[in-house]
Scaffold this active site. Structure first.
Site: not given
Lengths: 250, 250
Positions: B7-8, B39-40, B70-72, B150, B181-183
């Site tokens: 992941d980023s 990264y997004g 990571c989706n990006s 975050e 998105c992982t968040h």
């Protein structure tokens, strides 16, 4: 005089604008590390590593001075950069603090400093202001303002809710506010309005104007001239040039 | 079976949690590129370059599968990564889309995809969902959710104003929402509440659960066992380990 401007991204263009508008330099070379922005949430050691790479970059251009537009770099990496550089380096933090000193501020005026996590937790503003004798300093992290500005939001409900989130628990109404991040001049009027609604209108300190004032002091022989510009970015240089064109009116 | 998770930053721990809770792997090795997160908002070429570095990193560990959390990265770099890797690679995007396919979704149900700029502008979700025949797809960039999460904000006025900002102009009330998105799983309940207030309660698709379901399908011989974990980060590995301890209950 040929100078360099270093920032973590495009935000430093607010500083470059102040330098460019003065017409006191023969050439201004801008480098934004757009591939690795933002620096504000990164480790001190990482910021130092990236900043030393920027010093190497600027060595190619025979500059006479490097202006560090990024507050996070100013707060974390300038001593290490100076060791590697063959040109003088000045940062926005010192310039902002000196601008405050040269204004009509009184020793017990309420001063608010806002910035990213790196800048605020470095304590550099608090320490430098303390060294000058100021005693009513509040410094808070307002990191969300950066992505909000990058989203193109300069006013409205998202910004209002975020200002409320950050400012609701301030101990004192600020008389001076140091905008300790290059992005913040873009929401200066919203911030001013927020505090004016709650009482006295605050005085906002803008890094770019502050550093230009400072340069005029330490380089008294600068004369008006045509200013050439060059723009470099570690990613998307065309996007940077486009924004620069708009902001600097090139 | 020893697998890697890339992941980023720390967000991919929401995916790792789903994998870890299954107890179907002998070892899970996590790498977060915390020095260069997020990264997004970066260029596709930059994301590819960073992702290839991650492939090199995982070659040291003799893994049998790499999960891209990571989706990006999933949206931009997987074909290039596969060329360099000596292990199979699967991403959260495909897994999320397949999870939707395996649910009770109907061809004309309203599907909303939310993600970062890179993920949404890559059109990958829209294309894959379109390939499966779905015709009422809306995809919007909701990049501000990342720094908000975050900042540790999972509910309240800042998030409410930001949801209103992004969702007020949606054409259709969504029946399914892909959290691209992982968040976003961390604000899933706030998102669910927002849409429930305006009508029907939506069904949220979570990348981690989706990818675990997918792995069970393609590796039908996985059996329950003790799972070892290793955590690596390009910056601040101790902070990553701390968050992992909390989230994974290690």
């Amino acid at each position: 005089m040929r100078i360099g401007v270093f920032d973590s991204g495009v935000g430093g263009l607010t500083v470059m604008r102040s330098l460019y508008k003065s017409s006191l330099f023969s050439e201004i070379i801008y480098f934004g590390d757009t591939a690795r922005v933002p620096y504000g949430s990164k480790d001190k050691n990482t910021i130092i590593r990236y900043s030393l790479e920027a010093v190497e970059f600027f060595k190619n251009f025979n500059i006479e001075l490097l202006v560090v537009a990024c507050n996070s770099v100013s707060a974390s990496a300038i001593p290490q950069m100076r060791e590697e550089a063959n040109f003088p380096i000045i940062g926005v933090v010192e310039a902002g603090v000196l601008a405050l000193k040269n204004s009509l501020v009184k020793i017990d005026d309420n001063i608010l400093v806002i910035g990213t996590k790196t800048t605020i937790s470095s304590n550099i503003y608090q320490r430098l202001l303390g060294d000058l004798g100021f005693c009513n300093i509040e410094a808070i992290e307002t990191g969300l303002f950066v992505p909000i500005v990058e989203e193109g939001i300069f006013k409205g409900k998202v910004l209002d809710a975020t200002m409320e989130y950050y400012f609701q628990n301030l101990k004192r109404h600020p008389k001076y506010i140091i905008l300790g991040c290059t992005h913040f001049p873009l929401i200066a009027s919203a911030i001013e309005e927020y505090f004016t609604k709650q009482g006295q209108k605050p005085i906002l300190i803008h890094s770019g104007d502050a550093i230009m004032e400072y340069l005029k002091n330490i380089y008294p022989n600068l004369r008006e001239q045509d200013t050439q510009t060059k723009f470099f970015a570690s990613e998307n240089p065309n996007k940077l040039k486009e924004i620069a064109k708009q902001w600097l009116n090139l």
